[in-house]
Design an enzyme around this catalytic site. Structure first.
Site: not given
Lengths: 319, 662
Positions: B415, B459, B475
């Site tokens: 991520c 995250h 995202d």
């Protein structure tokens, strides 16, 4: 210092009649309890643990601190309970010779649970520890130095315990008026017992072991083992004691004036040695001290009577 | 009869007792050994072995100069290892060294006691690192061991069995438990610390940091540790909205993203704030300042915290204990349309000149090809979707131009790779953007409906500012691995953590149910035991009915009252058992038997013995003979014969109860 204060307070609070009637039961009001030095130190440790718990906001630290504190509180009950309801009785206090160690016997009995690490001590002496089991009588021979002839008085005794964790000292006092007779120290320099006393006409034969065997009689407690008829016992006739003829010829008199020594104590030591020797050789002997006279005889009881007379001659001050 | 006559001072310590103490101390120190330098463990083991050898073969104790030298040497080694002698880690290490030296020198009962008390301190030091249930139980066992050792040392002149050590000490602790609970609940709590804590007092807490470099979140992901728990007042919001915002990163130097400490305080006005969600967060200590909330937070803030203009909530004091706070968030929102120019510049910084040139060139190229910002965003997401792979084990990247290396060569990442390169692309395309790190999703415990967010849920995502729309969340990881967004980490990569393979193999779900139950237990433990603080105590006392204003005096009364109450009960329980039995049950039964006969006109004459009386009864009432004889025989045996066991006494009273004379 603290012990002294405690002693004086206890002296004042606890003025029991001496000697106390046997048995002494340690009832509630007889038992005292105070933290030990280790206990105070434990409290200090708890304080530090508490501060650390607060400072670091450690909930489990609080739990630990409170667990230990509560454990200390419960331990007080257990310490007290380790002493409560014990029964004390005076035990055997055998006589000794000067220079030996006297022992005051005390017996402890528990009506309920087993008790651990119960201790008894005389004022400043080392304590003796014992575990007391139910149905068993624990015997504690408390030692004391017997330096001079006369008697050693035990005085008040302290029974105490610190079990289970040593944070508390529970104790009680009792006094059975125990005492030990201290015979004079036998003086081998006195030589063999004199066969003829001055001023006495009897002729004595000094050869030992010539006494004539007279008869067998039933055993009485206190008869010397030497005189027990072991062969008769082996034949299955039971315990019998051999009786000897007390012949006039072997009758000895030990006189104060015969013991030639510089001071009265030395004289008593010589006389003591003679008594022991004569008894060992199985001779009949009498004792003459200024103001006292014991007619000749033989046997454990007679020996004890003579030695007591020597020990208590002149009524010496108790130690 | 047994007695010990040696004076206490010269009596050597019993070898069994010494071994108990050595074992207890080793148990307490064992959890520390993984945390201290290796030499400490070796030193400790060597000293313990030496002490054991002294006891076993009656060796001489080391001379004082040697022990002094060892102590000084070991202290110097601690100083060398940590660079200081105070502080949590150095302090604990020093305490271990001192405990070992104390054991080595220990000769008298007093030194034994000192060592045991030192052991209690070492129990406490373990709590600085963890206050979990298993450790608590383990250390309770250690305390038991220490108390058993104390008991052993009190048995002067005897050698107690293992039972005789463990049973009395266990009994002591067991009886202490209720008092402990009362003190724990009622002892007035003070908000610590009383003085400044050493800097490392809370070290070793895992969690997000205020910087992001490719690779540092994937390290965090390996950890199964709890980050925070959330209790939702109503229903759980959709999984895809559970973005727990943490540090917001603005500054960029070409590789690392950093939080901007200068961010002004005060939330911007929301243009739209709908679909409120109410929830309570219990966050584990992080040692950092930020608190976590869903975007966008509204309503009153947690006590002692403030909100920045980038919606970061920061606590005034570092979160070094578990903190609980209530929050409201809005799931439908719009804000930040009027965005100050100065901050726009921050949000467009491309890092040090000349770094990541290809990435920046790509972004600029996209901007030239399309005036529409949304189109640029879509292009970037499509790029990720087509060519990139989501992996927990990303390859190492070039240090100077990490995002070039990632975008054009490696194409495998996690991520933070996607968020970082995406934000950089957007900035190059002239779209203000910032990185938000935090947690995504969580794991709902079906037993208490609590959401468990672990470090593994960490995250990173991006927030963009678009003209006319304000700040929106994008995202980029979702473009690569949609499962990560919708199903959480386990769905994207399979279960993570120590139990992962077990849970994967567990088709019936027994293990996961056990795991959920364990989580509930832990949650309660954390809230009611570990988290029992000033506020919790107030809450608890109010539930007891003490009212709102509780002063020390009331608390002291309660504490004293419960201490005396519980202590009194324990004392009664112990002492009642000691009382001599009052009255003989056999005698009582016999008296009742005589009363029954007296009512039937057969009174026992005072001079009449039991046997004579029974004979007379048999003579006048032959039908009663058998029963009367049996009762009399049993009574005579109990009273004058061999006595009666409790069972026999009960049987006698049963017979008397059944006896009918009328």
């Amino acid at each position: 210092m603290l012990a002294n204060i405690r002693q004086s307070i206890a002296d004042w609070i606890f003025r029991a009649a001496v000697p106390e009637a046997s048995p002494v039961t340690l009832v509630q009001r007889r038992i005292f309890i105070l933290p030990t030095r280790q206990g105070y130190f434990f409290a200090f440790t708890l304080l530090l643990l508490l501060i650390a718990s607060i400072n670091y906001t450690l909930s489990l630290g609080f739990l630990l601190t409170f667990l230990l504190a509560a454990m200390g509180g419960v331990a007080m009950l257990h310490t007290w309970r380790n002493l409560a309801h014990l029964k004390l009785r005076p035990g055997h206090c055998p006589p000794v010779f000067a220079g030996e160690t006297a022992h005051f016997g005390v017996t402890i009995e528990t009506p309920l649970r087993k008790r651990f690490a119960v201790a008894i001590r005389r004022r400043d002496a080392e304590a003796m520890f014992v575990d007391v089991e139910r149905g068993n009588i624990a015997v504690l021979p408390l030692p004391a130095a017997a330096t001079r002839r006369g008697r050693v008085v035990c005085g008040r005794l302290e029974i105490f315990t610190r079990y289970p964790v040593g944070l508390f000292h529970a104790w009680s006092y009792f006094d059975f008026g125990l005492q030990v007779i201290v015979y004079p120290r036998p003086d081998p320099a006195g030589g063999a017992p004199p066969t003829q006393s001055h001023g006495e006409a009897e002729e004595g034969i000094s050869i030992p072991g010539d006494d004539e065997f007279n008869l067998l009689r039933p055993y009485h407690a206190g008869d010397p083992p030497r005189q027990i008829a072991w062969k008769a016992l082996a034949r299955g006739q039971g315990l019998l004691t051999k009786e000897f003829n007390a012949t006039a010829s072997s009758e000895l008199w030990f006189d104060w004036n015969d013991a030639r020594a510089i001071d009265p104590e030395a004289r008593l030591s010589v006389l003591c040695h003679w008594v022991i020797e004569a008894e060992r050789l199985g001779q009949s002997y009498g004792l003459r001290l200024p103001g006292t006279s014991i007619v000749p005889g033989r046997g454990e009881a007679h020996r004890t009577r003579c030695l007591n007379a020597l020990a208590l001659y002149g009524d010496p001050k108790p130690q | 009869m047994s007695a010990a006559a040696l004076p206490a001072a010269s009596r050597p310590l019993d070898i069994r007792n010494v071994f108990w103490l050595l074992a207890a101390m080793s148990f307490v120190i064992a959890p520390h050994l993984a945390r201290v330098p290796a030499w400490v463990g070796i030193f400790y083991a060597a000293i313990i072995a030496w002490r054991a050898w002294i006891s076993i073969s009656a060796q001489r104790f080391p001379p004082r100069w040697l022990t002094t030298m060892l102590t000084v040497g070991a202290s110097a080694a601690v100083l060398a290892s940590y660079g200081r002698i105070v502080g949590r880690d150095a302090g604990v290490t020093l305490l271990i060294v001192m405990a070992a030296m104390k054991l080595l020198e220990m000769r008298t009962q007093r030194e034994v006691v000192l060592s045991i008390y030192l052991g209690f301190f070492l129990v406490m030091t373990n709590f600085l690192f963890s206050q979990s249930i298993p450790l608590g139980i383990y250390l309770l066992a250690c305390v038991w061991f220490f108390v058993a050792t104390l008991v052993g040392f009190q048995r002067v002149g005897a050698t107690p069995t293992i039972r005789e050590r463990l049973v009395p000490s266990g009994l002591l602790l067991l009886q202490a438990l209720p008092l402990m609970a009362a003190f724990f609940l009622l002892f007035p709590r003070v908000q610590g610390p009383l003085w400044a804590l050493p800097q490392d007092a809370r070290a070793g807490m895992s969690g997000l940091s205020d910087t992001m470099t490719p690779g540092n979140i994937s390290q965090l992901i390996q950890s199964d540790a709890l980050a925070f728990r959330v209790h939702f007042e109503d229903q759980l919001p959709p999984y895809g909205t559970l973005y727990w915002r943490g540090p917001v990163l603005w500054s960029f130097d070409g590789a690392t993203w950093k939080a901007n400490e200068a961010a002004p305080v005060g939330a911007p006005a929301y243009e739209k704030a709908e679909r409120p969600v109410r929830y309570t967060v219990t966050v584990e200590p992080t040692g950092k300042h930020w608190l976590f909330a869903l975007d966008v937070p509204g309503g009153p803030l947690p006590a002692g915290s403030s909100i920045r203009h980038d919606l970061q909530i920061r606590s005034t004091r570092p979160v070094d204990t578990r903190v609980r706070y209530e929050m409201v968030s809005y799931l439908d929102y719009a804000y930040g349309e009027k965005f100050p120019q100065m901050w726009r510049n921050y949000a467009l910084s491309l890092g040090d000149a000349g770094r990541n040139p290809r990435t920046i060139a790509l972004g600029r190229q996209w901007r030239e090809e399309s005036k529409d910002s949304s189109a640029v965003v879509s292009r970037a997401l499509q790029l990720f979707n087509r060519e990139f792979t989501y992996t927990l084990e990303p390859p190492l990247l070039d240090e100077r131009d990490p995002y070039d290396d990632f975008l054009f060569a490696k194409k495998r990442g996690f991520c933070e790779h996607y968020a970082g390169s995406f934000a950089l692309l957007m900035r190059a395309a002239g779209i203000p953007s910032r990185i938000v790190t935090g947690y995504l999703g969580g794991d709902v415990n079906p037993l208490n409906k609590e959401l468990i967010v672990r470090q593994a849920d960490a995250h990173a995502w991006v927030e963009l500012w678009l003209e006319g729309r304000g700040w929106i969340r994008v995202d980029p990881t979702g473009a690569v691995s949609p499962l990560r967004i919708e199903g959480g980490m386990d769905a994207a990569l399979g279960p993570i953590g120590a139990m992962s393979s077990l849970i994967a193999a567990d088709r019936l779900g027994v293990l996961s149910r056990i795991r959920y139950a364990w989580q509930v237990v832990n949650s309660e433990w954390d809230q009611w035991v570990v988290g029992y603080n000033v506020d919790r105590q107030r809450q608890f006392l109010q539930q007891l009915g003490m009212g709102v204003n509780i002063d020390w005096q009331t608390l002291a009364y309660w504490l004293g009252g419960s201490t005396f109450g519980i202590g009194g009960l324990i004392a009664l329980g112990l002492l009642l058992r000691d009382l001599p039995r009052r009255g003989d049950p056999s005698l009582a039964a016999w008296k009742r038997f005589c009363e029954k006969l007296a009512r039937a006109g057969l009174a026992r004459a005072p001079h009449e013995g039991p046997v004579d009386f029974a004979r007379r009864v048999a003579g006048t009432r032959p039908e009663l003979e058998a029963a009367a004889r049996e009762i009399t025989e049993r009574y005579v045996k109990a009273r004058y014969g061999s006595g009666a066991s409790p069972a026999e006494a009960r049987e006698l009273s049963r017979l008397v109860r059944a006896f009918r004379a009328a």
